[in-house]
Motif scaffolding. Sequence first.
Motif, PDB file in Angstrom:
ATOM      1  N   ALA A 148      21.784  10.219   4.956  1.00 29.00           N
ATOM      2  CA  ALA A 148      20.909  10.339   3.788  1.00 29.00           C
ATOM      3  C   ALA A 148      21.288   9.256   2.793  1.00 29.00           C
ATOM      4  O   ALA A 148      22.470   9.015   2.526  1.00 29.00           O
ATOM      5  CB  ALA A 148      21.070  11.718   3.153  1.00 29.00           C
ATOM      6  N   HIS A 149      20.292   8.588   2.244  1.00 35.53           N
ATOM      7  CA  HIS A 149      20.532   7.537   1.264  1.00 35.53           C
ATOM      8  C   HIS A 149      20.596   8.183  -0.121  1.00 35.53           C
ATOM      9  O   HIS A 149      19.583   8.623  -0.674  1.00 35.53           O
ATOM     10  CB  HIS A 149      19.430   6.490   1.342  1.00 35.53           C
ATOM     11  CG  HIS A 149      19.431   5.741   2.634  1.00 35.53           C
ATOM     12  ND1 HIS A 149      19.676   4.385   2.715  1.00 35.53           N
ATOM     13  CD2 HIS A 149      19.251   6.161   3.923  1.00 35.53           C
ATOM     14  CE1 HIS A 149      19.624   4.000   3.986  1.00 35.53           C
ATOM     15  NE2 HIS A 149      19.374   5.071   4.732  1.00 35.53           N
ATOM     16  N   VAL A 150      21.796   8.253  -0.671  1.00 36.83           N
ATOM     17  CA  VAL A 150      22.041   8.868  -1.970  1.00 36.83           C
ATOM     18  C   VAL A 150      22.439   7.757  -2.926  1.00 36.83           C
ATOM     19  O   VAL A 150      23.582   7.280  -2.906  1.00 36.83           O
ATOM     20  CB  VAL A 150      23.144   9.939  -1.885  1.00 36.83           C
ATOM     21  CG1 VAL A 150      23.349  10.606  -3.251  1.00 36.83           C
ATOM     22  CG2 VAL A 150      22.818  10.974  -0.823  1.00 36.83           C
ATOM     23  N   GLY A 151      21.500   7.331  -3.751  1.00 38.92           N
ATOM     24  CA  GLY A 151      21.763   6.178  -4.597  1.00 38.92           C
ATOM     25  C   GLY A 151      21.972   4.943  -3.749  1.00 38.92           C
ATOM     26  O   GLY A 151      21.157   4.611  -2.884  1.00 38.92           O
ATOM     27  N   SER A 152      23.104   4.293  -3.972  1.00 36.84           N
ATOM     28  CA  SER A 152      23.396   3.058  -3.233  1.00 36.84           C
ATOM     29  C   SER A 152      24.253   3.296  -1.996  1.00 36.84           C
ATOM     30  O   SER A 152      24.619   2.341  -1.308  1.00 36.84           O
ATOM     31  CB  SER A 152      24.112   2.062  -4.162  1.00 36.84           C
ATOM     32  OG  SER A 152      25.329   2.621  -4.641  1.00 36.84           O
ATOM     33  N   ARG A 153      24.553   4.540  -1.688  1.00 37.47           N
ATOM     34  CA  ARG A 153      25.420   4.804  -0.542  1.00 37.47           C
ATOM     35  C   ARG A 153      24.693   5.640   0.501  1.00 37.47           C
ATOM     36  O   ARG A 153      23.700   6.310   0.209  1.00 37.47           O
ATOM     37  CB  ARG A 153      26.712   5.497  -0.982  1.00 37.47           C
ATOM     38  CG  ARG A 153      26.490   6.847  -1.616  1.00 37.47           C
ATOM     39  CD  ARG A 153      27.774   7.416  -2.199  1.00 37.47           C
ATOM     40  NE  ARG A 153      27.563   8.721  -2.798  1.00 37.47           N
ATOM     41  CZ  ARG A 153      27.622   9.863  -2.157  1.00 37.47           C
ATOM     42  NH1 ARG A 153      27.900   9.877  -0.857  1.00 37.47           N
ATOM     43  NH2 ARG A 153      27.420  11.009  -2.778  1.00 37.47           N
ATOM     44  N   LYS A 154      25.216   5.603   1.714  1.00 41.26           N
ATOM     45  CA  LYS A 154      24.682   6.402   2.811  1.00 41.26           C
ATOM     46  C   LYS A 154      25.665   7.531   3.117  1.00 41.26           C
ATOM     47  O   LYS A 154      26.846   7.271   3.346  1.00 41.26           O
ATOM     48  CB  LYS A 154      24.452   5.531   4.049  1.00 41.26           C
ATOM     49  CG  LYS A 154      23.360   4.495   3.880  1.00 41.26           C
ATOM     50  CD  LYS A 154      22.854   3.964   5.213  1.00 41.26           C
ATOM     51  CE  LYS A 154      23.956   3.340   6.036  1.00 41.26           C
ATOM     52  NZ  LYS A 154      23.430   2.776   7.316  1.00 41.26           N
ATOM     53  N   GLN A 155      25.154   8.738   3.125  1.00 38.62           N
ATOM     54  CA  GLN A 155      25.986   9.924   3.335  1.00 38.62           C
ATOM     55  C   GLN A 155      25.632  10.579   4.666  1.00 38.62           C
ATOM     56  O   GLN A 155      24.477  10.915   4.903  1.00 38.62           O
ATOM     57  CB  GLN A 155      25.760  10.916   2.194  1.00 38.62           C
ATOM     58  CG  GLN A 155      26.474  12.251   2.374  1.00 38.62           C
ATOM     59  CD  GLN A 155      26.216  13.177   1.212  1.00 38.62           C
ATOM     60  OE1 GLN A 155      26.291  12.774   0.052  1.00 38.62           O
ATOM     61  NE2 GLN A 155      25.896  14.439   1.505  1.00 38.62           N
ATOM     62  N   PRO A 156      26.609  10.762   5.568  1.00 37.50           N
ATOM     63  CA  PRO A 156      26.319  11.469   6.817  1.00 37.50           C
ATOM     64  C   PRO A 156      25.771  12.863   6.518  1.00 37.50           C
ATOM     65  O   PRO A 156      26.309  13.575   5.660  1.00 37.50           O
ATOM     66  CB  PRO A 156      27.674  11.536   7.512  1.00 37.50           C
ATOM     67  CG  PRO A 156      28.487  10.449   6.896  1.00 37.50           C
ATOM     68  CD  PRO A 156      28.028  10.353   5.476  1.00 37.50           C
ATOM     69  N   MET A 157      24.697  13.245   7.206  1.00 36.02           N
ATOM     70  CA  MET A 157      24.107  14.554   6.917  1.00 36.02           C
ATOM     71  C   MET A 157      23.699  15.326   8.164  1.00 36.02           C
ATOM     72  O   MET A 157      23.007  16.331   8.071  1.00 36.02           O
ATOM     73  CB  MET A 157      22.901  14.413   5.980  1.00 36.02           C
ATOM     74  CG  MET A 157      21.815  13.425   6.373  1.00 36.02           C
ATOM     75  SD  MET A 157      20.627  13.988   7.652  1.00 36.02           S
ATOM     76  CE  MET A 157      20.010  15.494   6.977  1.00 36.02           C
ATOM     77  N   GLY A 158      24.141  14.893   9.340  1.00 39.04           N
ATOM     78  CA  GLY A 158      23.841  15.655  10.535  1.00 39.04           C
ATOM     79  C   GLY A 158      23.598  14.769  11.732  1.00 39.04           C
ATOM     80  O   GLY A 158      23.925  13.564  11.716  1.00 39.04           O
ATOM     81  N   PHE A 159      23.051  15.345  12.779  1.00 37.12           N
ATOM     82  CA  PHE A 159      22.760  14.566  13.986  1.00 37.12           C
ATOM     83  C   PHE A 159      21.629  15.210  14.760  1.00 37.12           C
ATOM     84  O   PHE A 159      21.281  16.391  14.563  1.00 37.12           O
ATOM     85  CB  PHE A 159      24.008  14.424  14.870  1.00 37.12           C
ATOM     86  CG  PHE A 159      24.423  15.691  15.567  1.00 37.12           C
ATOM     87  CD1 PHE A 159      23.843  16.081  16.770  1.00 37.12           C
ATOM     88  CD2 PHE A 159      25.408  16.503  15.023  1.00 37.12           C
ATOM     89  CE1 PHE A 159      24.220  17.246  17.417  1.00 37.12           C
ATOM     90  CE2 PHE A 159      25.787  17.681  15.657  1.00 37.12           C
ATOM     91  CZ  PHE A 159      25.191  18.057  16.851  1.00 37.12           C
TER      92      PHE A 159
END
Length: 322
Positions: free
Chosen positions: A73-84
């Motif tokens: 998931a793109h949260v602001g300027s970073r990418k956060q793992p959110m599943g598969f």
Amino acid sequence: MSSAKRSPRPVTRGESTPNQSARVDWLNATFKPGEMTIEGLIVKLSQIMRRPISGVDEGKGIRGYKSSVTLFAHVGSRKQPMGFIGFGGDAQRGTWMVSIPGSGCSLIEAWDEMRDLLEELDARITRLDLCVDFLNGEYTVEDAVAFYRAGKFTSSGRPPATSQAGDWLNERERTLYIGKAQNGKVLRAYEKGHQLGNLQSPWTRYEVQFGSRDRVIPLEALTERDKYFAGAYPVLAELIDSAAEKIPTKQTEGETTLAHLLHHMRRTYGKTIDVLSTVEGFEIASLVEEVRVIGVPRRVNLSSVAAGPTWSGVCDLARKAA
């Protein structure tokens, strides 16, 4: 026990179902994709989460699937793992699996839309975690222990199994497990604040993990979370002041269980009854009265006894055992 007993309102941004104390902290669902593509599913998830989602092909399998795509998931300027997403493999019979752990669930704003997507895919939930946070220690791990000792986690005559993790001697990062995940349902009462590094925090989380073994987890549980959280164990309805909805097991506690008991009575004592009747001369009615014990087996739900066993159900069991 703690003096204050009022559940706080956990903050869930933009949630679509109002006044829900419980929130989703893990979701696994399987489905046959039909015309759905990986790219199409990612677009659907992006729409539900109101933010860009991207996927990276890992080039390897996961959870028994031959291939997998990790979701970010793109949260602001970073990418956060959110599943598969897992897919491929003969053993999976053409199904895909989408798995969203707590980090991803916390980003979902519209659980009604997630429910709609799973209904569209004719998906089956295989794991669902529902949790309630007591940020100020309204209910603690010690309270969970006291509830258990008072029998408030017992719902069918036999208290569930328990286990513990963490430093109980020094009262740090403690977790009490009630039930067993492999049996389809477990509650974790744990010191969430300690887990996050603040040993002074009173934040305690009560979390129920449902599995699909012997039960069908309804999609409604994604939106009507409180009643399914409350229905997991008797005491939980008191904690959040909610009506309870129990997820039944596939082997129901009334008709099917009575059929099971009758089937096993026949298998175990059928020949004994025949000998007593034909050789010893017992009449069936007097034989029944001789061995009869007034009462209802603990495993049988009193509200469903009236249905009685069906002979077709007994015959089905006999055929399976043959």
